[in-house]
Design a protein around this motif. Structure first.
Motif, mmCIF file in Angstrom:
data_model
loop_
_atom_site.group_PDB
_atom_site.id
_atom_site.type_symbol
_atom_site.label_atom_id
_atom_site.label_comp_id
_atom_site.label_asym_id
_atom_site.label_seq_id
_atom_site.Cartn_x
_atom_site.Cartn_y
_atom_site.Cartn_z
ATOM 1 N N ARG A 28 0.698 -0.964 -0.185
ATOM 2 C CA ARG A 28 0.000 -0.197 0.158
ATOM 3 C C ARG A 28 0.756 1.160 0.057
ATOM 4 N NH1 ARG A 28 -4.546 -1.174 4.100
ATOM 5 N NH2 ARG A 28 -5.801 0.573 2.620
ATOM 6 N N SER A 159 -7.854 1.229 -1.434
ATOM 7 C CA SER A 159 -7.655 1.834 -2.263
ATOM 8 C C SER A 159 -8.326 1.613 -4.258
ATOM 9 C CB SER A 159 -6.884 2.967 -2.998
ATOM 10 O OG SER A 159 -6.234 1.735 -3.515
ATOM 11 N N PHE A 160 -8.905 1.661 -5.432
ATOM 12 C CA PHE A 160 -9.324 1.580 -6.180
ATOM 13 C C PHE A 160 -8.165 0.540 -7.025
ATOM 14 C CE2 PHE A 160 -9.784 1.322 -11.317
ATOM 15 C CZ PHE A 160 -11.486 -0.185 -11.049
ATOM 16 N N ARG A 161 -6.720 1.031 -6.396
ATOM 17 C CA ARG A 161 -5.518 0.009 -7.430
ATOM 18 C C ARG A 161 -5.218 -0.602 -5.909
ATOM 19 N NH1 ARG A 161 -1.630 1.068 -9.717
ATOM 20 N NH2 ARG A 161 -2.120 2.653 -11.124
ATOM 21 N N ALA A 323 -16.911 7.163 -3.153
ATOM 22 C CA ALA A 323 -15.190 6.518 -3.793
ATOM 23 C C ALA A 323 -14.189 7.577 -3.797
ATOM 24 C CB ALA A 323 -15.187 5.334 -4.509
ATOM 25 N N VAL A 324 -14.619 8.423 -4.573
ATOM 26 C CA VAL A 324 -13.703 9.460 -5.188
ATOM 27 C C VAL A 324 -13.689 10.033 -3.930
ATOM 28 C CG1 VAL A 324 -13.672 11.855 -6.479
ATOM 29 C CG2 VAL A 324 -15.040 9.737 -7.594
ATOM 30 N N GLU A 327 -11.156 9.144 -1.519
ATOM 31 C CA GLU A 327 -9.234 9.177 -2.600
ATOM 32 C C GLU A 327 -9.164 10.148 -2.196
ATOM 33 O OE1 GLU A 327 -8.199 6.112 -3.499
ATOM 34 O OE2 GLU A 327 -6.352 7.408 -3.983
ATOM 35 N N ARG A 330 -7.067 10.236 0.708
ATOM 36 C CA ARG A 330 -6.365 9.613 1.057
ATOM 37 C C ARG A 330 -5.169 10.678 0.285
ATOM 38 N NH1 ARG A 330 -9.756 5.559 -1.478
ATOM 39 N NH2 ARG A 330 -10.012 4.025 0.097
ATOM 40 N N ARG A 331 -5.790 10.957 -0.195
ATOM 41 C CA ARG A 331 -4.621 11.816 -1.538
ATOM 42 C C ARG A 331 -4.510 14.014 -0.808
ATOM 43 N NH1 ARG A 331 -6.358 10.694 -7.705
ATOM 44 N NH2 ARG A 331 -6.111 8.621 -7.058
ATOM 45 N N TRP A 422 -8.610 7.843 -12.960
ATOM 46 C CA TRP A 422 -8.648 9.194 -12.210
ATOM 47 C C TRP A 422 -8.287 8.017 -11.122
ATOM 48 C CZ3 TRP A 422 -10.836 10.093 -7.229
ATOM 49 C CH2 TRP A 422 -10.484 11.926 -6.843
ATOM 50 N N LEU A 423 -9.040 6.846 -10.027
ATOM 51 C CA LEU A 423 -8.715 6.813 -9.388
ATOM 52 C C LEU A 423 -7.545 5.771 -9.333
ATOM 53 C CD1 LEU A 423 -12.358 4.924 -9.430
ATOM 54 C CD2 LEU A 423 -11.604 6.227 -7.535
ATOM 55 N N ARG A 426 -1.267 7.603 -10.126
ATOM 56 C CA ARG A 426 -0.604 7.579 -8.583
ATOM 57 C C ARG A 426 -0.457 8.582 -8.577
ATOM 58 N NH1 ARG A 426 2.033 2.181 -9.203
ATOM 59 N NH2 ARG A 426 1.957 1.431 -10.829
#
Ligand SMILES: Nc1ncnc2c1ncn2[C@@H]1O[C@H](COP(=O)(O)OP(=O)(O)OP(=O)(O)O)[C@@H](O)[C@H]1O
Length: 426
Positions: A28, A159-161, A323-324, A327, A330-331, A422-423, A426
């Motif tokens: 992660r 996350s989605f990744r 979900a956006v 994210e 997170r960012r 987008w999801l 990096r």
């Protein structure tokens, strides 16, 4: 407490740990947020079962350092008092050697007065990593207890990744076949959510239900001395059913019959402090106005699914919006940027998210699962354009399940970005 029991427990925990390898886990990004060469305690907080302990082990192992480990969430440690913590330290040195410089304390907040011990170890120059989901490890309390000597890392579910990696879906090859696979995986992610364990569980509903229950009855109620579990559960359920909607306090007081709007505000705050919900405030240049009109989102989209009386495929639109938001948190949190929503005085043409840094608007983001019809597209674009005129922000983004492209309205350019792209960025 008997020092031999402590020693034996730490020895057993080391043995269990030796069976674990990093290859078993999804790597992660948050690993990079944990600093190793610092005098500050590294405190990983977040919702139950989001992977906090695993992240800490992963970080320390990746760095190749020897580290002591104690998990206080062990029944043999249940009666441990702050004065026993010296035995814990002695046992760590016996088990891991006198040279150990890094120590990871899992769920140390179970011990009253833990911060005195941690502060002492920090003064001695040890590198300390701590986790906690329990509401006892509140952000506000950390600030008081560790007086600036800490770095807080907030962990959300996958996350989605991360989710794609866990499912072994290739994310970097944009072939038509792979894009179709990613599209299906995105829908699955929006429905299933990102709790690391969920994919492998047969009873997902039971898992999510008991998580919500534990957060309310084990974290919030004892911490904030609340007796009425039903009121909290009803409110949590209401907020889950209405993610991204403006909270109407008056209506809530009437329909839920929970005390006053002050009680409701307090309860919302408790749910947020236990990381179950993520509150969002309206953007305003006046900081006093930013306290009003909260919206809330949920910490994981799986919680929108695995509840009684709800169809799993229902409304991917607000799942994507949720979900956006996760994210964005997170960012932007590590960059000290804030996320708001935008609502003009007319209350028409809202924009889902505003990214701001020290009061300056950096980006306006609209989210729409489906912009297939010209009417929907034009509605989403014109909301961005209006907000841009009001705020002066020129970075306009529309995240949608469509091709990435640029759109122009009047003299303004809007980046339409595929939700998958987008999801996965990096
Ligand atoms: N990166 C990962 N890859 C795969 N599985 C993971 C990952 N992180 C966590 N898990 C799994 O999710 C579960 C919860 O992980 P972990 O115990 O680290 O979470 P936690 O947030 O510390 O939980 P708690 O709040 O209960 O202390 C475990 O079964 C773990 O194996």
């Amino acid at each position: 407490m008997d020092s031999n029991v402590i020693y034996k427990t730490i020895l057993d925990q080391r043995e269990e740990l030796s069976l674990m390898t990093n290859e078993d886990f999804v790597y992660r990004n948050e690993v990079n947020q944990i600093s190793l060469n610092t005098k500050q305690a590294q405190v990983v907080i977040g919702v139950r079962r989001s992977g906090k302990s695993t992240l800490c082990h992963m970080t320390l192992r990746n760095a190749g350092v020897v580290y002591g480990y104690v998990n206080f969430d062990d029944d043999r440690m249940a009666n441990l008092m702050v004065e026993d913590l010296n035995f814990v330290l002695e046992a760590i040195y016996r088990v891991y050697g006198n040279d150990v410089k890094h120590i990871f304390f899992d769920e140390i907040q179970n011990v009253n007065g833990w911060h005195l011990f941690i502060n002492r170890l920090l003064r001695q120059g040890l590198h300390i990593v701590i986790t906690g989901s329990n509401a006892r490890l509140l952000s506000s309390e950390l600030a008081t207890h560790l007086t600036g000597r800490y770095n807080e890392i907030r962990l959300f579910p996958f996350s989605f990744r991360d989710y794609c990696v866990a499912k072994e879906i290739e994310t970097d090859i944009p072939t038509t076949k792979n894009m179709a696979l990613l599209k299906n995986t995105l829908d699955e992610y929006l429905i299933e959510g990102g709790f690391p364990e969920i994919a492998s569980l047969p009873d997902k509903q039971g898992y999510v239900g008991s998580l919500i229950d534990a957060i309310i009855t084990k974290d919030i109620m004892p911490r904030f001395h609340i007796r009425n579990a039903n009121a909290l559960k009803t409110l949590a359920n209401h907020l889950i059913n209405n993610v991204g909607q403006i909270i109407n306090m008056k209506e809530l007081v009437e329909t839920l019959k929970i005390g006053s709007d002050k009680t409701i505000r307090n309860y919302i705050d408790f749910l947020a402090q236990a990381f179950l919900i993520v509150p969002l405030t309206k953007f305003s240049y006046k900081s006093s106005e930013r306290l009003r009109s909260n919206k809330t989102y949920i910490v994981d989209t799986g919680m929108l699914t695995f509840r009684p009386n709800l169809l799993a495929t229902e409304n991917l639109g607000w799942r994507l919006e949720n979900a956006v938001l996760l994210e964005l948190q997170r960012r932007n949190m590590p960059l000290c940027r804030d996320v708001f929503y935008y609502r003009p005085v007319s209350r028409l043409k809202e924009v889902d998210f505003v990214i701001a840094e020290r009061g300056n608007v950096m980006e306006l983001i609209q989210v729409s699962y489906d912009i297939g019809t010209p009417k929907t597209l034009s509605r989403e674009l014109s909301a961005l354009v209006d907000a841009s005129r009001k705020t002066g922000c020129k970075k306009l983004t529309l995240i949608a399940c469509s091709e990435t492209r640029k759109e122009k309205i009047s003299d303004m350019e809007i980046n339409v970005i595929s939700a998958i792209e987008w999801l996965l960025a990096r």
